[in-house]
Design an enzyme around this catalytic site. Structure first.
Site, PDB file in Angstrom:
ATOM      1  CG  ASP A  41      -7.077 114.203  35.780  1.00 30.60           C
ATOM      2  OD1 ASP A  41      -6.327 113.570  36.541  1.00 30.60           O
ATOM      3  OD2 ASP A  41      -7.317 115.421  35.917  1.00 30.60           O
ATOM      4  CG  ASP A  53      -4.080 111.201  38.703  1.00 27.89           C
ATOM      5  OD1 ASP A  53      -3.244 111.558  39.548  1.00 27.89           O
ATOM      6  OD2 ASP A  53      -5.046 111.914  38.371  1.00 27.89           O
ATOM      7  CG  ASP A 101      -6.432 114.532  43.747  1.00 32.79           C
ATOM      8  OD1 ASP A 101      -7.319 114.036  44.457  1.00 32.79           O
ATOM      9  OD2 ASP A 101      -5.373 114.994  44.189  1.00 32.79           O
TER      10      ASP A 101
END
Length: 264
Positions: free
Chosen positions: A204, A7, A9
């Site tokens: 996240d 990922d 962001d």
């Protein structure tokens, strides 16, 4: 050999703020010649723009190492073979991906598709137009379901929040492309060229990154540097109903745990 779907962001950066150890982690992958793909639900940037953004944090990757929800949405529409007319609610990254795949952005009304991503200039007029097209029979395609996104000043509404208003008004549920949808996960795994069982998904967000990895048969690692934090991680996992294989403070901690596992 293991591959990695990573990922952006909240994992490598937050807005214009670098996340510690992110550059070192990418360098580690490159030095060990481990295949990886940076998979983002953010539809606003092109792969070239993402690569340029990463350079500011000392992370150098080719644009071919970036895969966006906009690219996946364009691929999905191409595979449907239903029509080529699209009404877009989104930003330049989505428009460029659709145009590159030959879709007509100024075509017939009603269009074949309403394709929606993040749109930071979203208005009541845009909501009204999208809803009218859907009521007239257009297929609704959503680049990603993220309701909130990490940013410089904290969390901000994402494409999923806009989709909630469009769905509420139209009564039409979208086809979701981005994580945790198996659609983008299957495309990304295919690009890596490895079996899903040999792929680690790192992110996240338990609801998108980790759930996407779990439903696709990949191994998963949650980093506590974005949506998930040390303070809310147990709440996040409980609400998502999924548990990652690893929970890591950051990407340096992932390298340590991965190494302890013998690189498997």
């Amino acid at each position: 050999m293991n591959g990695f779907l990573i990922d952006l962001d909240g994992t490598l950066y937050r807005g214009h703020e670098p996340i510690p150890h992110a550059a070192t982690f990418i360098q580690w992958l490159q030095q060990h010649q481990l295949p990886y793909l940076l998979v983002t639900n953010n539809s606003s940037r092109t792969p070239a723009q993402v690569a340029e953004h990463l350079l500011a944090f000392g992370i150098e990757v080719p644009e071919t190492a970036v895969y966006t929800s906009s690219q996946a949405a364009a691929k999905y529409l191409t595979e449907q073979r239903r029509g080529r007319s699209v009404h877009m609610v989104g930003e330049s990254g989505l428009r460029i991906a659709l145009e590159a795949s030959g879709f007509d952005m100024e075509g017939t009304t009603p269009p074949d598709y309403v394709v929606q991503g993040i749109d930071r200039s979203f208005t009541y007029a845009k909501l009204t137009e999208a809803v009218r097209h859907l009521k007239a029979g257009a297929t609704y395609v959503l680049t990603n379901p993220d309701r909130m996104l990490p940013s410089d000043g904290g969390l901000m509404p994402g494409a999923g929040s806009l989709a909630a208003s469009i769905t509420a008004a139209s009564g039409v549920e979208p086809v979701v492309i981005g994580k945790p949808s198996p659609i983008i996960m299957a495309y990304a795994i295919e690009r890596l060229g490895l079996p899903a069982a040999d792929v680690w998904v790192i992110g996240d967000n338990v609801h998108t990154d980790i759930r996407g990895g779990v439903v696709s048969g990949c191994r998963t690692a949650l980093v506590l540097t974005g949506v998930a934090t040390p303070e809310n991680v147990h709440e996040q996992m409980a609400s998502a109903g999924v548990t990652p294989d690893l929970v890591c403070d950051d990407l340096a901690h992932f390298i340590d745990q991965f190494t302890r596992l013998g690189g498997k």
